[in-house]
Design a protein around this motif. Structure first.
Motif, PDB file in Angstrom:
ATOM      1  N   PRO A  34       0.799  -1.217   0.000  1.00  0.00           N
ATOM      2  CA  PRO A  34       0.000   0.000   0.000  1.00  0.00           C
ATOM      3  C   PRO A  34       0.839   1.279   0.000  1.00  0.00           C
ATOM      4  O   PRO A  34       1.692   1.446   0.876  1.00  0.00           O
ATOM      5  CB  PRO A  34      -0.838  -0.099   1.283  1.00  0.00           C
ATOM      6  N   GLU A  35       0.605   2.105  -0.986  1.00  0.00           N
ATOM      7  CA  GLU A  35       1.161   3.473  -1.068  1.00  0.00           C
ATOM      8  C   GLU A  35       2.684   3.520  -0.918  1.00  0.00           C
ATOM      9  O   GLU A  35       3.242   4.471  -0.377  1.00  0.00           O
ATOM     10  CB  GLU A  35       0.468   4.358  -0.020  1.00  0.00           C
ATOM     11  N   MET A  36       3.366   2.482  -1.428  1.00  0.00           N
ATOM     12  CA  MET A  36       4.824   2.413  -1.271  1.00  0.00           C
ATOM     13  C   MET A  36       5.553   3.494  -2.080  1.00  0.00           C
ATOM     14  O   MET A  36       6.536   4.077  -1.624  1.00  0.00           O
ATOM     15  CB  MET A  36       5.323   1.031  -1.715  1.00  0.00           C
ATOM     16  N   VAL A  37       5.047   3.743  -3.291  1.00  0.00           N
ATOM     17  CA  VAL A  37       5.733   4.692  -4.181  1.00  0.00           C
ATOM     18  C   VAL A  37       5.209   6.100  -3.879  1.00  0.00           C
ATOM     19  O   VAL A  37       4.054   6.418  -4.154  1.00  0.00           O
ATOM     20  CB  VAL A  37       5.472   4.333  -5.662  1.00  0.00           C
ATOM     21  N   THR A  38       6.073   6.926  -3.302  1.00  0.00           N
ATOM     22  CA  THR A  38       5.625   8.266  -2.886  1.00  0.00           C
ATOM     23  C   THR A  38       6.087   9.327  -3.890  1.00  0.00           C
ATOM     24  O   THR A  38       6.913   9.058  -4.767  1.00  0.00           O
ATOM     25  CB  THR A  38       6.172   8.585  -1.480  1.00  0.00           C
ATOM     26  N   GLY A  39       5.555  10.527  -3.727  1.00  0.00           N
ATOM     27  CA  GLY A  39       5.806  11.612  -4.678  1.00  0.00           C
ATOM     28  C   GLY A  39       7.288  11.887  -4.909  1.00  0.00           C
ATOM     29  O   GLY A  39       7.694  12.205  -6.022  1.00  0.00           O
ATOM     30  N   ASP A  40       8.105  11.740  -3.861  1.00  0.00           N
ATOM     31  CA  ASP A  40       9.528  12.052  -4.033  1.00  0.00           C
ATOM     32  C   ASP A  40      10.266  10.993  -4.861  1.00  0.00           C
ATOM     33  O   ASP A  40      11.433  11.163  -5.184  1.00  0.00           O
ATOM     34  CB  ASP A  40      10.206  12.262  -2.663  1.00  0.00           C
ATOM     35  N   TRP A  41       9.588   9.898  -5.225  1.00  0.00           N
ATOM     36  CA  TRP A  41      10.180   8.888  -6.116  1.00  0.00           C
ATOM     37  C   TRP A  41       9.899   9.218  -7.585  1.00  0.00           C
ATOM     38  O   TRP A  41      10.439   8.580  -8.483  1.00  0.00           O
ATOM     39  CB  TRP A  41       9.568   7.515  -5.892  1.00  0.00           C
ATOM     40  N   ALA A  94       6.077  12.679 -14.985  1.00  0.00           N
ATOM     41  CA  ALA A  94       5.975  11.262 -15.391  1.00  0.00           C
ATOM     42  C   ALA A  94       4.513  10.796 -15.435  1.00  0.00           C
ATOM     43  O   ALA A  94       3.641  11.385 -14.778  1.00  0.00           O
ATOM     44  CB  ALA A  94       6.763  10.400 -14.405  1.00  0.00           C
ATOM     45  N   THR A  95       4.277   9.755 -16.217  1.00  0.00           N
ATOM     46  CA  THR A  95       2.950   9.140 -16.262  1.00  0.00           C
ATOM     47  C   THR A  95       2.975   7.921 -15.349  1.00  0.00           C
ATOM     48  O   THR A  95       3.811   7.029 -15.514  1.00  0.00           O
ATOM     49  CB  THR A  95       2.609   8.723 -17.707  1.00  0.00           C
ATOM     50  N   VAL A  96       2.057   7.889 -14.393  1.00  0.00           N
ATOM     51  CA  VAL A  96       2.084   6.851 -13.356  1.00  0.00           C
ATOM     52  C   VAL A  96       0.845   5.956 -13.466  1.00  0.00           C
ATOM     53  O   VAL A  96      -0.287   6.440 -13.407  1.00  0.00           O
ATOM     54  CB  VAL A  96       2.145   7.504 -11.947  1.00  0.00           C
ATOM     55  N   ILE A  97       1.104   4.671 -13.627  1.00  0.00           N
ATOM     56  CA  ILE A  97       0.020   3.684 -13.697  1.00  0.00           C
ATOM     57  C   ILE A  97       0.105   2.829 -12.444  1.00  0.00           C
ATOM     58  O   ILE A  97       1.087   2.120 -12.226  1.00  0.00           O
ATOM     59  CB  ILE A  97       0.176   2.788 -14.958  1.00  0.00           C
ATOM     60  N   ASP A  98      -0.939   2.912 -11.644  1.00  0.00           N
ATOM     61  CA  ASP A  98      -0.944   2.216 -10.347  1.00  0.00           C
ATOM     62  C   ASP A  98      -1.816   0.964 -10.444  1.00  0.00           C
ATOM     63  O   ASP A  98      -3.044   1.042 -10.479  1.00  0.00           O
ATOM     64  CB  ASP A  98      -1.500   3.176  -9.276  1.00  0.00           C
ATOM     65  N   VAL A  99      -1.154  -0.194 -10.479  1.00  0.00           N
ATOM     66  CA  VAL A  99      -1.892  -1.462 -10.620  1.00  0.00           C
ATOM     67  C   VAL A  99      -2.381  -1.968  -9.255  1.00  0.00           C
ATOM     68  O   VAL A  99      -3.339  -2.732  -9.174  1.00  0.00           O
ATOM     69  CB  VAL A  99      -0.997  -2.534 -11.290  1.00  0.00           C
ATOM     70  N   GLY A 100      -1.753  -1.527  -8.208  1.00  0.00           N
ATOM     71  CA  GLY A 100      -2.021  -2.081  -6.877  1.00  0.00           C
ATOM     72  C   GLY A 100      -3.466  -1.961  -6.422  1.00  0.00           C
ATOM     73  O   GLY A 100      -4.149  -0.975  -6.699  1.00  0.00           O
ATOM     74  N   ILE A 101      -3.927  -3.002  -5.753  1.00  0.00           N
ATOM     75  CA  ILE A 101      -5.237  -2.952  -5.080  1.00  0.00           C
ATOM     76  C   ILE A 101      -5.006  -3.467  -3.672  1.00  0.00           C
ATOM     77  O   ILE A 101      -4.756  -4.658  -3.475  1.00  0.00           O
ATOM     78  CB  ILE A 101      -6.290  -3.833  -5.790  1.00  0.00           C
ATOM     79  N   ASN A 102      -5.010  -2.574  -2.716  1.00  0.00           N
ATOM     80  CA  ASN A 102      -4.751  -2.964  -1.323  1.00  0.00           C
ATOM     81  C   ASN A 102      -5.861  -2.426  -0.443  1.00  0.00           C
ATOM     82  O   ASN A 102      -6.250  -1.266  -0.575  1.00  0.00           O
ATOM     83  CB  ASN A 102      -3.424  -2.346  -0.836  1.00  0.00           C
ATOM     84  N   ARG A 103      -6.365  -3.296   0.409  1.00  0.00           N
ATOM     85  CA  ARG A 103      -7.412  -2.859   1.340  1.00  0.00           C
ATOM     86  C   ARG A 103      -6.746  -2.521   2.676  1.00  0.00           C
ATOM     87  O   ARG A 103      -6.072  -3.362   3.255  1.00  0.00           O
ATOM     88  CB  ARG A 103      -8.437  -3.991   1.504  1.00  0.00           C
ATOM     89  N   ILE A 104      -6.890  -1.273   3.099  1.00  0.00           N
ATOM     90  CA  ILE A 104      -6.283  -0.883   4.380  1.00  0.00           C
ATOM     91  C   ILE A 104      -7.345  -0.255   5.289  1.00  0.00           C
ATOM     92  O   ILE A 104      -8.431   0.098   4.819  1.00  0.00           O
ATOM     93  CB  ILE A 104      -5.119   0.130   4.191  1.00  0.00           C
ATOM     94  N   GLU A 105      -6.968  -0.113   6.528  1.00  0.00           N
ATOM     95  CA  GLU A 105      -7.917   0.497   7.455  1.00  0.00           C
ATOM     96  C   GLU A 105      -7.885   2.013   7.297  1.00  0.00           C
ATOM     97  O   GLU A 105      -6.805   2.622   7.317  1.00  0.00           O
ATOM     98  CB  GLU A 105      -7.552   0.109   8.892  1.00  0.00           C
ATOM     99  N   VAL A 146      -6.554   1.276  -1.542  1.00  0.00           N
ATOM    100  CA  VAL A 146      -5.493   2.177  -1.999  1.00  0.00           C
ATOM    101  C   VAL A 146      -4.592   1.404  -2.960  1.00  0.00           C
ATOM    102  O   VAL A 146      -4.586   0.170  -2.976  1.00  0.00           O
ATOM    103  CB  VAL A 146      -4.632   2.740  -0.838  1.00  0.00           C
ATOM    104  N   GLY A 147      -3.833   2.147  -3.743  1.00  0.00           N
ATOM    105  CA  GLY A 147      -2.920   1.521  -4.692  1.00  0.00           C
ATOM    106  C   GLY A 147      -1.544   1.276  -4.095  1.00  0.00           C
ATOM    107  O   GLY A 147      -1.351   1.348  -2.876  1.00  0.00           O
ATOM    108  N   ASP A 148      -0.595   1.011  -4.978  1.00  0.00           N
ATOM    109  CA  ASP A 148       0.806   0.863  -4.560  1.00  0.00           C
ATOM    110  C   ASP A 148       1.514   2.217  -4.581  1.00  0.00           C
ATOM    111  O   ASP A 148       2.678   2.323  -4.205  1.00  0.00           O
ATOM    112  CB  ASP A 148       1.533  -0.106  -5.508  1.00  0.00           C
TER     113      ASP A 148
END
Ligand code: NDP
Length: 297
Positions: free
Chosen positions: A213-220, A225-236, A245-247
């Motif tokens: 969840p949300e590993m890739v942050t803005g400072d990366w 850039a064009t960002v494609i977020d494939v992640g599907i994570n269920r968080i509290e 939320v995505g990755d």
């Protein structure tokens, strides 16, 4: 900079409309109805939800939808027999075995028993090899959906630096092959990649398929850039409620990226739309008819 939002939900609706249009033409001109068989073994709740929405969207597109729901203790022999029957059934153009399978079943064996021409998930070893060698294949749905979004947003991808974070067989690797096919310079990053943030920051295109969840942050993210977020994570979320939320950390990344897919409403809806697209492609190929434009890689 505030990123443009790439609206996967709206784009998936246009893909489904194209598919439905083509289905109507196939029926009117050739008396053909594309058919998709989905096989579900066991009672995994998430899989049941996916199978239900696949069936619903298949029917809405005017295709034949067949569901085989098997008990969790189904034997490999019985499952392989069902696949052999579906392979031989001329009314079925696409076969999808919902993963994961229960532990006593060998997923590779089962997937490789599907006729590669009907393998609408694109996981059969023949399709993997065809994609890897740049030949006509059935392409895995999620990466195909990402490619469609990128082409729609950027036009030509030729010469762009693309970083795919994640090297799974279902997302990361086929995504990298597709980007290579569109003449990107591709880096595949994974859990052992050194200086991952620097690698990602150098990319014009970032595809995140990590499952964190949300590993890739803005400072990366590199500016624009064009960002494609494939992640599907269920968080509290707030108040103990769960949220998806995505990755990618959308809030910080969208301040730097040129464009970004949200979660939900980005890549997610494209996966089933591309399953329908693959089914119609398989039907056209099986009948020696031209494939619909814009629905394949
Ligand atoms: P996998 O778990 O199979 O693969 C995850 C990949 O991420 C692995 O290659 C792994 O590296 C890499 N990884 C894990 N941790 C890190 C890290 N800290 N740094 C860098 N790389 C890391 O996941 P999937 O490919 O199946 O799925 C990825 C995500 O996409 C999940 O959130 C999943 O829910 C989502 N998904 C969404 C779909 C959709 O329809 N939108 C469809 C399919 C998946 P290594 O190989 O070294 O372990």
């Amino acid at each position: 900079m505030t990123a443009q939002i790439i609206d996967g939900k709206a784009f998936a609706a246009t893909v489904r409309a194209k598919v439905a249009d083509h289905v109507a033409r196939l029926q009117a001109d050739h008396g053909l109805t594309p058919g998709l068989a989905v096989v579900l073994v066991g009672e995994d709740p998430a899989s049941q939800v996916y199978v239900r929405s696949k069936g619903k969207q298949t029917k809405e597109a005017g295709m034949l939808s067949v569901e085989h729901k098997l008990s969790p203790d189904t034997s490999e022999e019985d499952l392989l027999k069902l696949i052999a029957d579906l392979n031989a059934d001329p009314s079925i153009h696409g076969i999808l075995v919902q993963l994961p399978l229960p532990d006593h079943l060998d997923s590779d064996l089962v997937i490789n028993a599907i006729d590669p021409a009907k393998d609408v998930d694109g996981f059969h070893i023949s399709n993997v090899g065809l994609l890897g060698t740049g030949q006509k294949s059935m392409v895995p749905c999620t990466p195909l959906g990402c490619l469609m979004l990128l082409r729609d947003h950027l036009g030509s991808l030729s010469g762009l630096n693309a970083v795919v974070v994640g090297r799974s067989n279902i997302v990361g690797k086929p995504m990298a092959q597709l980007l290579l096919g569109d003449s990107c310079t591709v880096t595949v990053a994974h859990s052992r990649t050194k200086n991952l943030q620097d690698v990602v920051r150098a990319a014009d295109i970032v595809v995140a398929a990590v499952g964190r969840p949300e590993m890739v942050t803005g400072d990366w993210i590199g500016e624009g850039a064009t960002v494609i977020d494939v992640g599907i994570n269920r968080i509290e979320g707030e108040g103990g409620k769960t949220k998806l939320v995505g990755d990618v950390d959308f809030e910080s990344a969208s301040k730097v990226a040129g464009a970004i897919t949200p979660v939900p409403g980005g890549v997610g809806p494209m996966t089933i739309a591309c399953l329908l697209a693959n089914t119609i492609t398989a039907c056209c190929r099986a009948n020696g008819l031209p494939e619909p434009e814009g629905l394949t890689a």
